[in-house]
Write a protein that holds these residues in place. Structure first.
Motif, PDB file in Angstrom:
ATOM      1  N   MET A   1      15.011 -10.118  25.278  1.00 26.38           N
ATOM      2  CA  MET A   1      14.143 -10.124  24.242  1.00 26.38           C
ATOM      3  C   MET A   1      15.259  -9.207  22.768  1.00 26.38           C
ATOM      4  SD  MET A   1      12.792  -6.593  23.726  1.00 26.38           S
ATOM      5  CE  MET A   1      13.959  -4.909  23.524  1.00 26.38           C
ATOM      6  N   ARG A   2      14.630  -9.903  21.838  1.00 29.17           N
ATOM      7  CA  ARG A   2      16.058  -9.892  20.221  1.00 29.17           C
ATOM      8  C   ARG A   2      14.863  -9.130  19.436  1.00 29.17           C
ATOM      9  NH1 ARG A   2      19.828 -13.439  18.269  1.00 29.17           N
ATOM     10  NH2 ARG A   2      20.231 -15.343  20.245  1.00 29.17           N
ATOM     11  N   VAL A   3      15.700  -7.889  18.682  1.00 27.82           N
ATOM     12  CA  VAL A   3      14.898  -7.412  18.327  1.00 27.82           C
ATOM     13  C   VAL A   3      16.671  -7.632  16.775  1.00 27.82           C
ATOM     14  CG1 VAL A   3      14.670  -5.553  19.275  1.00 27.82           C
ATOM     15  CG2 VAL A   3      16.682  -5.300  18.671  1.00 27.82           C
ATOM     16  N   LEU A   4      15.486  -7.482  15.855  1.00 28.81           N
ATOM     17  CA  LEU A   4      15.913  -7.691  14.085  1.00 28.81           C
ATOM     18  C   LEU A   4      15.757  -5.968  14.174  1.00 28.81           C
ATOM     19  CD1 LEU A   4      17.628  -9.818  12.310  1.00 28.81           C
ATOM     20  CD2 LEU A   4      15.161 -10.446  11.367  1.00 28.81           C
ATOM     21  N   GLU A   5      17.045  -5.564  13.179  1.00 30.71           N
ATOM     22  CA  GLU A   5      16.691  -4.132  12.650  1.00 30.71           C
ATOM     23  C   GLU A   5      16.532  -4.755  11.221  1.00 30.71           C
ATOM     24  OE1 GLU A   5      18.977  -0.909  14.389  1.00 30.71           O
ATOM     25  OE2 GLU A   5      19.462  -2.996  16.127  1.00 30.71           O
ATOM     26  N   CYS A   6      16.155  -3.983  10.219  1.00 29.53           N
ATOM     27  CA  CYS A   6      16.726  -4.741   8.755  1.00 29.53           C
ATOM     28  C   CYS A   6      15.391  -4.008   8.116  1.00 29.53           C
ATOM     29  CB  CYS A   6      15.879  -5.886   8.554  1.00 29.53           C
ATOM     30  SG  CYS A   6      14.013  -6.660   9.253  1.00 29.53           S
ATOM     31  N   ARG A   7      15.473  -3.844   6.630  1.00 29.37           N
ATOM     32  CA  ARG A   7      15.365  -3.598   5.691  1.00 29.37           C
ATOM     33  C   ARG A   7      13.906  -4.554   4.983  1.00 29.37           C
ATOM     34  NH1 ARG A   7      15.105   1.512   4.224  1.00 29.37           N
ATOM     35  NH2 ARG A   7      17.056   2.485   4.485  1.00 29.37           N
ATOM     36  N   LEU A   8      12.595  -4.400   4.904  1.00 29.69           N
ATOM     37  CA  LEU A   8      11.886  -5.081   4.381  1.00 29.69           C
ATOM     38  C   LEU A   8      11.072  -5.208   3.439  1.00 29.69           C
ATOM     39  CD1 LEU A   8       8.688  -5.892   7.494  1.00 29.69           C
ATOM     40  CD2 LEU A   8      10.659  -7.002   6.483  1.00 29.69           C
ATOM     41  N   ALA A   9      10.922  -5.886   2.654  1.00 33.50           N
ATOM     42  CA  ALA A   9       9.955  -5.245   1.025  1.00 33.50           C
ATOM     43  C   ALA A   9       8.699  -6.507   1.284  1.00 33.50           C
ATOM     44  CB  ALA A   9      11.074  -5.917  -0.148  1.00 33.50           C
ATOM     45  N   VAL A  10       7.624  -5.203   1.777  1.00 38.78           N
ATOM     46  CA  VAL A  10       6.222  -6.803   2.083  1.00 38.78           C
ATOM     47  C   VAL A  10       5.589  -6.632   0.811  1.00 38.78           C
ATOM     48  CG1 VAL A  10       4.602  -6.655   3.346  1.00 38.78           C
ATOM     49  CG2 VAL A  10       7.037  -5.936   4.120  1.00 38.78           C
ATOM     50  N   ASP A  11       5.721  -7.180  -0.516  1.00 39.63           N
ATOM     51  CA  ASP A  11       4.233  -7.153  -1.368  1.00 39.63           C
ATOM     52  C   ASP A  11       2.994  -7.423  -0.639  1.00 39.63           C
ATOM     53  OD1 ASP A  11       6.401  -7.034  -2.865  1.00 39.63           O
ATOM     54  OD2 ASP A  11       6.421  -9.457  -2.895  1.00 39.63           O
ATOM     55  N   ASP A  12       2.611  -8.298   0.190  1.00 38.32           N
ATOM     56  CA  ASP A  12       1.007  -8.882   0.760  1.00 38.32           C
ATOM     57  C   ASP A  12       1.429  -8.586   2.286  1.00 38.32           C
ATOM     58  OD1 ASP A  12      -1.370 -10.314   1.699  1.00 38.32           O
ATOM     59  OD2 ASP A  12      -1.417 -11.576   0.399  1.00 38.32           O
ATOM     60  N   LEU A  13       0.861  -7.646   3.265  1.00 35.69           N
ATOM     61  CA  LEU A  13       0.969  -7.271   4.848  1.00 35.69           C
ATOM     62  C   LEU A  13       0.062  -8.777   5.547  1.00 35.69           C
ATOM     63  CD1 LEU A  13       2.209  -5.913   6.585  1.00 35.69           C
ATOM     64  CD2 LEU A  13      -0.140  -4.513   6.697  1.00 35.69           C
ATOM     65  N   SER A 132      17.912  -6.501   4.075  1.00 37.72           N
ATOM     66  CA  SER A 132      18.958  -6.594   4.207  1.00 37.72           C
ATOM     67  C   SER A 132      19.088  -6.050   5.947  1.00 37.72           C
ATOM     68  CB  SER A 132      19.957  -5.683   3.581  1.00 37.72           C
ATOM     69  OG  SER A 132      19.253  -4.062   4.478  1.00 37.72           O
ATOM     70  N   GLN A 133      19.892  -6.989   6.059  1.00 40.45           N
ATOM     71  CA  GLN A 133      19.883  -6.674   8.085  1.00 40.45           C
ATOM     72  C   GLN A 133      21.201  -5.460   8.142  1.00 40.45           C
ATOM     73  OE1 GLN A 133      19.764 -10.248  10.153  1.00 40.45           O
ATOM     74  NE2 GLN A 133      19.960 -11.054   8.535  1.00 40.45           N
ATOM     75  N   GLU A 134      20.261  -4.467   8.544  1.00 36.00           N
ATOM     76  CA  GLU A 134      21.122  -3.452   8.992  1.00 36.00           C
ATOM     77  C   GLU A 134      20.651  -2.374   9.909  1.00 36.00           C
ATOM     78  OE1 GLU A 134      19.230   0.229   6.364  1.00 36.00           O
ATOM     79  OE2 GLU A 134      20.315  -2.000   5.594  1.00 36.00           O
ATOM     80  N   PRO A 135      21.212  -1.554  10.492  1.00 29.14           N
ATOM     81  CA  PRO A 135      20.934  -1.008  11.922  1.00 29.14           C
ATOM     82  C   PRO A 135      19.935   0.355  11.696  1.00 29.14           C
ATOM     83  CG  PRO A 135      23.503  -0.734  11.582  1.00 29.14           C
ATOM     84  CD  PRO A 135      22.866  -1.549  10.272  1.00 29.14           C
ATOM     85  N   THR A 136      19.095   0.340  12.270  1.00 28.05           N
ATOM     86  CA  THR A 136      17.380   1.709  11.744  1.00 28.05           C
ATOM     87  C   THR A 136      16.964   1.537  12.741  1.00 28.05           C
ATOM     88  OG1 THR A 136      16.380  -0.502  12.175  1.00 28.05           O
ATOM     89  CG2 THR A 136      16.684  -0.471  10.257  1.00 28.05           C
ATOM     90  N   LEU A 137      18.024   1.499  14.078  1.00 28.49           N
ATOM     91  CA  LEU A 137      17.205   2.033  15.560  1.00 28.49           C
ATOM     92  C   LEU A 137      18.642   3.877  16.010  1.00 28.49           C
ATOM     93  CD1 LEU A 137      16.004  -0.484  17.661  1.00 28.49           C
ATOM     94  CD2 LEU A 137      15.019   0.911  16.803  1.00 28.49           C
ATOM     95  N   GLU A 138      19.417   3.224  14.374  1.00 22.96           N
ATOM     96  CA  GLU A 138      20.659   4.182  14.961  1.00 22.96           C
ATOM     97  C   GLU A 138      20.358   5.553  14.519  1.00 22.96           C
ATOM     98  OE1 GLU A 138      24.334   3.076  12.832  1.00 22.96           O
ATOM     99  OE2 GLU A 138      24.832   1.509  14.149  1.00 22.96           O
ATOM    100  N   ARG A 139      19.497   5.723  13.794  1.00 23.54           N
ATOM    101  CA  ARG A 139      19.468   6.951  12.683  1.00 23.54           C
ATOM    102  C   ARG A 139      17.739   7.063  13.542  1.00 23.54           C
ATOM    103  NH1 ARG A 139      19.180   7.445   6.699  1.00 23.54           N
ATOM    104  NH2 ARG A 139      17.350   5.969   7.692  1.00 23.54           N
ATOM    105  N   THR A 140      17.153   7.955  14.619  1.00 21.79           N
ATOM    106  CA  THR A 140      16.065   8.179  15.156  1.00 21.79           C
ATOM    107  C   THR A 140      15.303   9.554  14.020  1.00 21.79           C
ATOM    108  OG1 THR A 140      16.753   7.963  17.504  1.00 21.79           O
ATOM    109  CG2 THR A 140      15.056   9.482  17.467  1.00 21.79           C
ATOM    110  N   ASP A 141      13.876   8.990  13.945  1.00 21.41           N
ATOM    111  CA  ASP A 141      13.182  10.374  13.378  1.00 21.41           C
ATOM    112  C   ASP A 141      12.779  11.048  14.333  1.00 21.41           C
ATOM    113  OD1 ASP A 141      11.962  11.414  12.138  1.00 21.41           O
ATOM    114  OD2 ASP A 141      11.383   9.631  10.698  1.00 21.41           O
TER     115      ASP A 141
END
Length: 178
Positions: A1-13, A132-141
Motif C-alpha cells: 500500500m502506498r499513500v500520497l500525502e498532499c494538498r489538493l485543489a479540486v475544481d470538479d470532484l 504540494s506534496q507534504e505530510p498531512t498525517l503528522e497533525r491529527t485532528d
C-alpha cells in the motif's frame, strides 16, 4: 500500500474521481482519496484495507467496488453516504490518497504489485488537482476524529489507548456489526 500525502485543489470532484478511477484501471490498482482530517494515521488505512480485503475474500463485502469497501471500513460505517464524509471535496483539501494493488496471489508477485502501485502513484502525482506534496498525517485532528468516530471524552479518559487505536477499534467494529 502506498499513500500520497498532499494538498489538493479540486475544481470538479466528479472529474477528479474519474481521473483516479482511470489511473487505477490502467495500472490494476485501487485508489481512494481521503480528507486527511478524518484519517488517524497510516495504520488506520492499513487496517481498513486488510478488513475490506478479508470481507471481499469471504464474499461478505457491503460494496461491489473495492475502493468503496475500503472507504466503508476506514469510516467504520455501513452506509456509503455517511462514509463519503471522509472523502475529499471540491476546493482546497489536505488529503491522503491510498494506492493499493490488492492482496497478493500466486500469479501476481509482490514485485509486480509494487511496480503497478508505484506507476499509478506517479501518475496521480501528475494530476492538475495535486498541489504540494507534504505530510498531512503528522497533525491529527483529534476533535474531528472524535466527533466522526463517536469517541467520547469519557472513553478517552478511561483508557491509555491512543486515539489512533480507538479509531482502529471503530474500523474493526464494522466487521462485528455486520
Amino acid at each position: 500500500m502506498r499513500v500520497l500525502e498532499c494538498r489538493l485543489a479540486v475544481d470538479d470532484l466528479d472529474s477528479f474521481v474519474a481521473d483516479l478511477g482511470t489511473i487505477g484501471e490502467r495500472h490494476g490498482v485501487t485508489i481512494q482519496a481521503f480528507d486527511a482530517h478524518y484519517v488517524a494515521d497510516r495504520d488506520h488505512l492499513e487496517r481498513a484495507v486488510e478488513l475490506a480485503d478479508r470481507a471481499i475474500e469471504r464474499g461478505e463485502n457491503i460494496a461491489r467496488d473495492r475502493a468503496v469497501e475500503i472507504l466503508l471500513y476506514a469510516a467504520g460505517r455501513r452506509q456509503i453516504d455517511r462514509a463519503l464524509e471522509m472523502g475529499v471535496g471540491e476546493g482546497e483539501n489536505r488529503a491522503v490518497i491510498l494506492i493499493d494493488a490488492g492482496p497478493s496471489d500466486d500469479a501476481d508477485g509482490d514485485t509486480d504489485r509494487e511496480t503497478r502501485a508505484a506507476a499509478a502513484c506517479e501518475q496521480v502525482r501528475g494530476l492538475d488537482a495535486i498541489g504540494s506534496q507534504e505530510p498531512t498525517l503528522e497533525r491529527t485532528d483529534a476533535e474531528t476524529l472524535c466527533a466522526f468516530f463517536d469517541i467520547t471524552e469519557a472513553e478517552r479518559a478511561a483508557t491509555d489507548a491512543s486515539l489512533s487505536a480507538l479509531v482502529r477499534e471503530r474500523v474493526a467494529l464494522l466487521e462485528v456489526e455486520k
